[in-house]
Design an enzyme around this catalytic site. Structure first.
Site, PDB file in Angstrom:
ATOM      1  N   ASN A 205     -43.366  -6.326 -75.367  1.00 50.27           N
ATOM      2  CA  ASN A 205     -43.380  -7.036 -76.412  1.00 50.27           C
ATOM      3  C   ASN A 205     -43.203  -8.494 -76.040  1.00 50.27           C
ATOM      4  O   ASN A 205     -43.020  -8.724 -74.873  1.00 50.27           O
ATOM      5  CB  ASN A 205     -42.772  -6.904 -77.614  1.00 50.27           C
ATOM      6  N   ASP A 273     -41.154   0.837 -80.035  1.00 48.67           N
ATOM      7  CA  ASP A 273     -40.941   1.734 -80.830  1.00 48.67           C
ATOM      8  C   ASP A 273     -41.843   3.061 -80.363  1.00 48.67           C
ATOM      9  O   ASP A 273     -41.298   4.158 -80.597  1.00 48.67           O
ATOM     10  CB  ASP A 273     -41.587   1.452 -82.231  1.00 48.67           C
ATOM     11  N   LYS A 283     -53.615   5.023 -61.221  1.00 46.34           N
ATOM     12  CA  LYS A 283     -54.017   4.064 -61.953  1.00 46.34           C
ATOM     13  C   LYS A 283     -55.300   4.612 -62.856  1.00 46.34           C
ATOM     14  O   LYS A 283     -56.139   5.390 -62.428  1.00 46.34           O
ATOM     15  CB  LYS A 283     -54.608   2.928 -61.016  1.00 46.34           C
ATOM     16  N   PHE A 318     -31.164  -6.786 -85.844  1.00 50.39           N
ATOM     17  CA  PHE A 318     -31.963  -7.597 -86.187  1.00 50.39           C
ATOM     18  C   PHE A 318     -33.155  -7.099 -86.958  1.00 50.39           C
ATOM     19  O   PHE A 318     -33.355  -5.923 -86.695  1.00 50.39           O
ATOM     20  CB  PHE A 318     -32.548  -8.576 -84.884  1.00 50.39           C
ATOM     21  N   LYS A 332     -33.293  -1.656 -93.851  1.00 47.30           N
ATOM     22  CA  LYS A 332     -32.765  -1.361 -92.290  1.00 47.30           C
ATOM     23  C   LYS A 332     -31.218  -1.509 -92.346  1.00 47.30           C
ATOM     24  O   LYS A 332     -30.535  -0.553 -91.702  1.00 47.30           O
ATOM     25  CB  LYS A 332     -33.160  -2.523 -91.215  1.00 47.30           C
ATOM     26  N   LYS A 336     -29.845   2.393 -91.128  1.00 46.53           N
ATOM     27  CA  LYS A 336     -29.252   2.311 -89.992  1.00 46.53           C
ATOM     28  C   LYS A 336     -27.764   2.301 -89.972  1.00 46.53           C
ATOM     29  O   LYS A 336     -27.218   2.012 -88.827  1.00 46.53           O
ATOM     30  CB  LYS A 336     -30.016   1.271 -89.108  1.00 46.53           C
TER      31      LYS A 336
HETATM   32  N1  CTP Z   1     -34.154  -0.762 -82.803  1.00 52.65           N
HETATM   33  C1  CTP Z   1     -33.586   0.164 -82.116  1.00 52.65           C
HETATM   34  N2  CTP Z   1     -34.260   1.100 -81.767  1.00 52.65           N
HETATM   35  C2  CTP Z   1     -35.648   1.156 -81.967  1.00 52.65           C
HETATM   36  C3  CTP Z   1     -36.296   0.137 -82.661  1.00 52.65           C
HETATM   37  C4  CTP Z   1     -35.439  -0.880 -83.212  1.00 52.65           C
HETATM   38  O1  CTP Z   1     -32.220  -0.177 -82.014  1.00 52.65           O
HETATM   39  N3  CTP Z   1     -36.291   2.187 -81.284  1.00 52.65           N
HETATM   40  C5  CTP Z   1     -33.263  -1.926 -83.565  1.00 52.65           C
HETATM   41  C6  CTP Z   1     -33.755  -3.235 -83.175  1.00 52.65           C
HETATM   42  O2  CTP Z   1     -33.019  -3.865 -81.892  1.00 52.65           O
HETATM   43  C7  CTP Z   1     -33.281  -4.049 -84.242  1.00 52.65           C
HETATM   44  C8  CTP Z   1     -33.512  -3.136 -85.600  1.00 52.65           C
HETATM   45  O3  CTP Z   1     -33.671  -1.843 -84.852  1.00 52.65           O
HETATM   46  O4  CTP Z   1     -31.990  -4.381 -84.244  1.00 52.65           O
HETATM   47  C9  CTP Z   1     -34.770  -3.440 -86.114  1.00 52.65           C
HETATM   48  O5  CTP Z   1     -35.849  -3.540 -85.326  1.00 52.65           O
HETATM   49  P1  CTP Z   1     -37.275  -3.739 -85.845  1.00 52.65           P
HETATM   50  O6  CTP Z   1     -38.371  -3.685 -84.741  1.00 52.65           O
HETATM   51  O7  CTP Z   1     -37.274  -4.789 -86.810  1.00 52.65           O
HETATM   52  O8  CTP Z   1     -37.645  -2.537 -87.030  1.00 52.65           O
HETATM   53  P2  CTP Z   1     -37.674  -1.048 -86.686  1.00 52.65           P
HETATM   54  O9  CTP Z   1     -36.875  -0.292 -87.082  1.00 52.65           O
HETATM   55  O10 CTP Z   1     -38.574  -0.883 -85.278  1.00 52.65           O
HETATM   56  O11 CTP Z   1     -38.879  -0.886 -87.930  1.00 52.65           O
HETATM   57  P3  CTP Z   1     -40.159  -1.500 -87.990  1.00 52.65           P
HETATM   58  O12 CTP Z   1     -40.892  -1.774 -86.632  1.00 52.65           O
HETATM   59  O13 CTP Z   1     -41.292  -0.380 -88.803  1.00 52.65           O
HETATM   60  O14 CTP Z   1     -40.403  -2.808 -88.953  1.00 52.65           O
END
Ligand code: CTP
Length: 396
Positions: A205, A273, A283, A318, A332, A336
């Site tokens: 990303n 994710d 490859k 975040f 969240k 969490k």
């Molecule tokens: N996070 C994490 N582990 C993951 C995904 C996210 O610890 N596998 C943490 C990120 O570092 C951030 C928080 O969860 O502090 C929220 O991440 P975000 O990408 O906004 O949300 P997601 O939980 O991944 O949900 P979505 O992508 O559906 O918004």
């Protein structure tokens, strides 16, 4: 009122580097006063320094203006006294309270924070006498920027090179800061994660790590012991321990193992994710018009940290959203088991990946607080001070 920094230059070949440092500092808001030893004048001239600071450079302790005792007056309202570079001889004098020249007499009279950046031959640096003197000064509360290892002016490779400017400047900022997080341990995740698809490709990303590194820098300046678990980024931070990882699984392992030892944990990393179900051994060749790859969900690190949260530990996540910012971020926070979510909208100008600023809302159990656009640096401090507040409430 600008803060006053007194800079002492001693007789080391690295004295020429002090010119660049002073030149850089003249572009800041600090008021500068420079003192040189007689030996320093063999390497650089007071005129070079004076041309930059537009002020008299002091060398002789008896060179007072009428009505002034310069070595006392020069340090009276100083916020920092730093000796850059510091020779073995001057370090020895300072460790023993000797005041036989303008620099050493002023140092002895100064009550402000003091910082020393040594530069000398490796054997002189490692000599027990020098190490004993350095330890004595450290015990007396003087801060040091350790010299680097490299090719020294004497032609030998060893420890004794003046530390680089980024490190000296960071330590200077530390010396000028208050340290409300002294004794606290802060763990920060930063940057993106990368998941390989085949030997040449990966999915990732746009995270640059700026926000996470800014938080870690702020935590260091506030006095905490800091560690960063970092995905692949192009930035670094001197004086802070950094563990580099690539995948979400690696980040999970690093953070879950370390978490029990930390007071504040800040998940600012943009964790991927999903990861490819299979990483192709060779490859992936271009064949069909479309390509389908199956992805499996990565474990949620913040959730795992939240589930195992210790009493009084403060965990901050975040949330980057493109819609329903508050609602999604609140979910969240609860799901969490975090203590705070720093929510930012990707659709606002001056917020999100790669920018130097951010526009965020702090979401806590007690409600939410929207902050004005601020630099990521400034936001790092605000996040940490808010976490301190949450920790203090927990302790009651
Ligand atoms: N996070 C994490 N582990 C993951 C995904 C996210 O610890 N596998 C943490 C990120 O570092 C951030 C928080 O969860 O502090 C929220 O991440 P975000 O990408 O906004 O949300 P997601 O939980 O991944 O949900 P979505 O992508 O559906 O918004």
């Amino acid at each position: 009122m600008p803060k006053k920094i007194v800079i002492g230059i001693t007789g080391s070949i690295a004295a020429f580097k002090a010119i660049q440092l002073i030149s850089d500092l003249t572009k800041t808001d600090y008021e500068l006063e420079v003192i040189m030893t007689k030996s320093a004048c063999q390497f650089v001239t007071p005129l070079s320094i004076q041309s930059l600071t537009k002020k008299k450079v002091y060398v002789d302790v008896f060179d007072d203006d009428i009505g002034h005792i310069t070595h006392i007056d020069i340090v009276k309202d100083a916020s920092l006294f730093m000796v850059v570079p510091a020779s073995a001889n001057t370090i020895a004098k300072l460790a023993n309270g000797i005041a036989d020249n303008m620099l050493t007499a002023s140092f002895l009279a100064a009550t402000c924070p003091k910082l020393i950046a040594p530069a000398m031959n490796v054997n002189m640096y490692q000599n027990r006498a020098t190490q004993r003197n350095i330890n004595q000064l450290k015990k007396d509360g003087v801060l040091f920027v350790e010299p680097d290892t490299g090719l020294l002016a004497c032609g030998v490779v060893g420890k004794g090179k003046l530390a680089d400017f980024a490190t000296i400047r960071l330590m200077m900022d530390y010396a000028l800061s208050e340290h409300p997080l002294l004794g606290k341990k802060v763990l920060v995740s930063a940057g993106p994660t990368q998941e390989s698809l085949d030997p040449v490709r990966f999915i990732s990303n746009h995270s640059t790590g700026k926000m996470g590194y800014a938080i870690a820098r702020a935590a260091f300046l506030l006095g905490a012991q800091v560690k960063i678990i970092s995905g692949p980024v192009n930035i670094t931070l001197p004086l802070v321990e950094i563990e580099h990882i690539t995948t979400a699984n690696e980040m999970y392992d690093a953070l879950v193992n370390l978490a029990p030892f930390y007071d504040y944990i800040i998940m600012s990393a943009a964790v991927g994710d999903y990861r490819a179900e299979h990483i192709a051994e060779n490859k992936i060749k271009k064949s069909d018009d479309t390509l389908t790859i199956t992805f499996n969900k990565n474990r949620d690190i913040l959730q795992a940290l939240g589930e195992n949260k210790k009493d009084n530990q403060v965990i901050c996540g975040f949330a980057m959203e493109t819609e329903n910012l508050l609602e999604n971020a609140k979910k969240k926070l609860i799901n969490k088991n975090a203590d705070m979510i720093v929510a930012n909208s990707l659709t606002e100008q001056g917020a999100g990946f790669g920018t130097d600023t951010n526009i965020v809302t702090f979401i806590t159990r007690d409600g939410h607080e929207s902050l004005k656009k601020s630099s990521k640096e400034e936001l790092g401090f605000k996040i940490l001070m808010k976490l301190k507040e949450i920790e203090e409430e927990k302790c009651y």
